[in-house]
Motif scaffolding. Structure first.
Motif, short mmCIF file in Angstrom:
data_model
loop_
_atom_site.label_atom_id
_atom_site.label_comp_id
_atom_site.label_asym_id
_atom_site.label_seq_id
_atom_site.Cartn_x
_atom_site.Cartn_y
_atom_site.Cartn_z
N ALA A 7 0.87 -1.17 -0.02
CA ALA A 7 -0.05 -0.19 0.09
C ALA A 7 1.00 1.27 0.01
O ALA A 7 2.04 1.43 0.34
CB ALA A 7 -1.01 0.06 1.19
N VAL A 8 0.16 2.43 -0.56
CA VAL A 8 1.06 3.41 -0.52
C VAL A 8 0.32 4.41 0.49
O VAL A 8 -0.66 4.18 1.12
CB VAL A 8 0.89 4.20 -1.86
N LEU A 9 0.85 5.64 0.88
CA LEU A 9 0.36 6.46 2.05
C LEU A 9 -0.99 6.88 1.69
O LEU A 9 -1.93 6.59 2.58
CB LEU A 9 1.08 7.79 1.91
N GLY A 10 -1.43 7.08 0.61
CA GLY A 10 -2.96 7.51 0.42
C GLY A 10 -3.94 6.35 0.51
O GLY A 10 -4.83 6.59 1.17
N ASP A 11 -3.42 5.06 0.21
CA ASP A 11 -4.40 4.14 0.65
C ASP A 11 -4.53 3.91 2.17
O ASP A 11 -5.96 3.66 2.44
CB ASP A 11 -3.61 2.79 0.05
N VAL A 12 -3.55 3.93 2.94
CA VAL A 12 -3.70 3.81 4.37
C VAL A 12 -4.69 5.10 5.00
O VAL A 12 -5.38 4.59 5.85
CB VAL A 12 -2.43 3.64 5.19
N LEU A 13 -4.50 6.07 4.58
CA LEU A 13 -5.07 7.31 5.10
C LEU A 13 -6.36 7.12 4.73
O LEU A 13 -7.33 7.44 5.44
CB LEU A 13 -4.31 8.70 4.64
N ALA A 14 -6.60 6.81 3.47
CA ALA A 14 -8.28 6.81 2.98
C ALA A 14 -8.92 5.68 3.61
O ALA A 14 -10.13 5.81 4.20
CB ALA A 14 -8.34 6.26 1.55
N GLU A 15 -8.14 4.46 4.01
CA GLU A 15 -8.69 3.30 4.88
C GLU A 15 -8.99 3.96 6.36
O GLU A 15 -10.03 3.57 6.91
CB GLU A 15 -7.68 2.20 4.94
N LEU A 16 -8.23 4.65 6.86
CA LEU A 16 -8.36 4.95 8.50
C LEU A 16 -9.34 6.07 8.40
O LEU A 16 -10.46 6.02 9.07
CB LEU A 16 -7.07 5.94 8.63
N ALA A 17 -9.51 6.94 7.10
CA ALA A 17 -10.79 7.68 7.25
C ALA A 17 -11.94 7.35 7.04
O ALA A 17 -13.06 7.69 7.56
CB ALA A 17 -10.44 8.90 6.06
N ALA A 18 -12.21 6.01 6.50
CA ALA A 18 -13.31 5.38 6.21
C ALA A 18 -13.79 4.59 7.62
O ALA A 18 -14.86 4.38 7.81
CB ALA A 18 -13.19 4.34 5.10
N HIS A 35 -8.34 10.62 18.14
CA HIS A 35 -8.90 9.76 16.82
C HIS A 35 -10.05 9.17 16.90
O HIS A 35 -10.36 8.86 18.31
CB HIS A 35 -7.79 8.97 16.51
N GLY A 36 -10.65 8.54 16.01
CA GLY A 36 -11.81 7.98 16.05
C GLY A 36 -11.97 6.48 15.28
O GLY A 36 -13.03 6.31 14.95
N VAL A 37 -10.85 5.93 15.33
CA VAL A 37 -10.74 4.61 14.99
C VAL A 37 -10.50 3.45 15.86
O VAL A 37 -9.87 3.46 16.73
CB VAL A 37 -9.45 4.64 13.91
N ASN A 38 -11.51 2.58 15.88
CA ASN A 38 -11.42 1.43 16.60
C ASN A 38 -9.99 0.82 16.57
O ASN A 38 -9.65 0.41 15.43
CB ASN A 38 -12.38 0.36 16.43
N LEU A 39 -9.54 0.29 17.79
CA LEU A 39 -7.95 -0.11 17.60
C LEU A 39 -8.10 -1.47 17.16
O LEU A 39 -6.85 -2.00 16.52
CB LEU A 39 -7.52 0.01 19.11
N THR A 40 -9.09 -2.25 17.37
CA THR A 40 -9.07 -3.51 16.73
C THR A 40 -9.05 -3.51 15.16
O THR A 40 -8.21 -4.21 14.39
CB THR A 40 -10.12 -4.53 17.18
N LYS A 41 -9.80 -2.57 14.67
CA LYS A 41 -9.86 -2.41 13.30
C LYS A 41 -8.54 -1.60 12.87
O LYS A 41 -7.94 -2.04 11.55
CB LYS A 41 -10.98 -1.49 12.82
N LEU A 42 -7.70 -0.84 13.35
CA LEU A 42 -6.80 -0.29 13.21
C LEU A 42 -5.48 -1.23 12.97
O LEU A 42 -4.50 -1.17 12.25
CB LEU A 42 -6.38 0.95 14.25
N ARG A 43 -5.54 -2.15 14.00
CA ARG A 43 -4.53 -3.32 13.99
C ARG A 43 -4.73 -4.22 12.61
O ARG A 43 -3.74 -4.75 12.31
CB ARG A 43 -4.54 -4.24 15.44
N ALA A 44 -6.06 -4.34 12.39
CA ALA A 44 -6.22 -5.16 11.00
C ALA A 44 -5.72 -4.29 9.98
O ALA A 44 -4.92 -5.13 9.12
CB ALA A 44 -7.83 -5.32 10.98
N VAL A 45 -5.68 -2.92 9.93
CA VAL A 45 -5.15 -2.23 8.76
C VAL A 45 -3.56 -2.54 8.56
O VAL A 45 -3.08 -2.76 7.86
CB VAL A 45 -5.29 -0.89 8.82
N ALA A 46 -2.96 -2.39 9.69
CA ALA A 46 -1.57 -2.67 10.02
C ALA A 46 -1.02 -3.92 9.49
O ALA A 46 -0.12 -4.20 8.96
CB ALA A 46 -0.93 -2.09 11.34
N LYS A 47 -1.93 -4.91 10.11
CA LYS A 47 -1.66 -6.28 9.62
C LYS A 47 -1.78 -6.58 8.06
O LYS A 47 -0.88 -7.24 7.57
CB LYS A 47 -2.54 -7.00 10.25
#
Length: 226
Positions: A7-18, A35-47
C-alpha cells in the motif's frame, strides 16, 4: 476495500478515514486521544499492510494520531537510530501514541537502555515518563545493575507532586519494584500508603487498582498462586 501489502500512503489514510467513528472519537478524546478509529480495526489495517519501514516513516510524518499508531505497528524497531526515537518521543504528545511507541518500538530497540538513562533525567515530564516506563520494564525483566533503593528515594521525593503522565509512570515503577523485589516490598508499599497517589482512582470491577499497595498485593498474590 481494505489495504494490502504494498500500500501507499494514500491507501492507508483513505482506509483510516473510512473507519473514523464519531462515537469512538468521543470516547478516545476523554482520554486525550484525538482519533476515532477502533483499535482492533486499526490493528487489522496494520496487519494487512505488513512490515514497511518506509511507509511507517511517511505515516508518522503526517502527524495524525491514527496514522502514527499504524506507523508504530508496521515499522521495524531495530532499524530506528537513537536520535530518531528521541525525536519521536518528544513529538508524541498523544497518550496512546506515546504508550505504543514505548511498548512496540523503543522497548524492542537496541537503544532502549541508552534512551532510558537519558530520558529518566530529562526536564520534560512527558519524556521523563518514558524513561520511567523503560525503567519499570527493566526492573521486571533485568534489574541487575539498577539502584532500586535509589529509585525508591527518587519516587518518594517526587511522586506526589509530579505531573500526571510522569506521576503515572513513576507510580508504575514503584509498584513494579514492590512486586518483583521481596526485600524492598515493604518499603515500596509504605511509600505508596504514605503518599496515597491514585488511592481514589476509579477502578472497574475485576481490574487491578493502580494504587501501589493494592497493585503490589494483588500481583504478588497471583504470582504465589500460579
Amino acid at each position: 476495500m481494505s489495504v494490502r501489502s504494498g500500500a501507499v500512503l494514500g491507501d492507508v489514510l483513505a482506509e483510516l478515514a473510512a473507519l473514523e467513528d464519531p462515537r469512538v472519537r468521543a470516547v478516545n478524546e476523554r482520554h486525550g486521544d484525538d482519533h476515532g478509529v477502533n483499535l482492533t480495526k486499526l490493528r487489522a489495517v496494520a496487519k494487512n499492510v505488513g512490515t514497511d519501514p518506509a511507509l511507517a516513516a511517511e505515516l508518522w510524518d503526517t502527524g495524525g494520531t491514527a496514522a502514527r499508531l499504524v506507523a508504530i505497528l508496521i515499522g521495524r524497531p531495530r532499524e530506528y537510530i537513537a536520535a530518531d526515537l528521541d525525536a519521536m518521543i518528544r513529538d508524541a504528545r498523544v497518550p496512546k501514541v506515546h504508550d505504543w511507541l514505548i511498548s512496540y518500538v523503543v522497548k524492542k530497540s537496541r537503544h532502549a537502555e541508552e534512551l532510558r538513562v537519558s530520558w529518566l533525567a530529562d526536564d520534560d515530564p512527558v519524556v521523563a515518563s518514558a524513561g520511567w516506563a523503560l525503567t519499570s520494564d527493566r526492573v521486571a525483566k533485568n534489574p541487575d545493575g539498577l539502584d532500586l533503593p535509589g529509585l525508591l528515594d527518587s519516587i518518594e521525593a517526587e511522586l506526589k507532586d509530579a505531573p500526571d503522565r510522569l506521576q503515572w509512570s513513576m507510580n508504575e515503577c514503584l509498584a513494579t519494584i514492590g512486586i518483583h523485589d521481596g526485600a524492598l516490598r515493604a518499603r515500596a508499599m509504605a511509600i505508596g500508603e504514605r503518599l496515597g497517589v491514585l488511592k481514589d482512582y476509579p477502578t472497574p470491577p475485576g481490574c487491578t487498582s493502580p494504587y501501589a499497595p493494592l497493585w503490589i498485593a494483588e500481583l504478588v498474590r497471583r504470582r504465589e498462586q500460579a
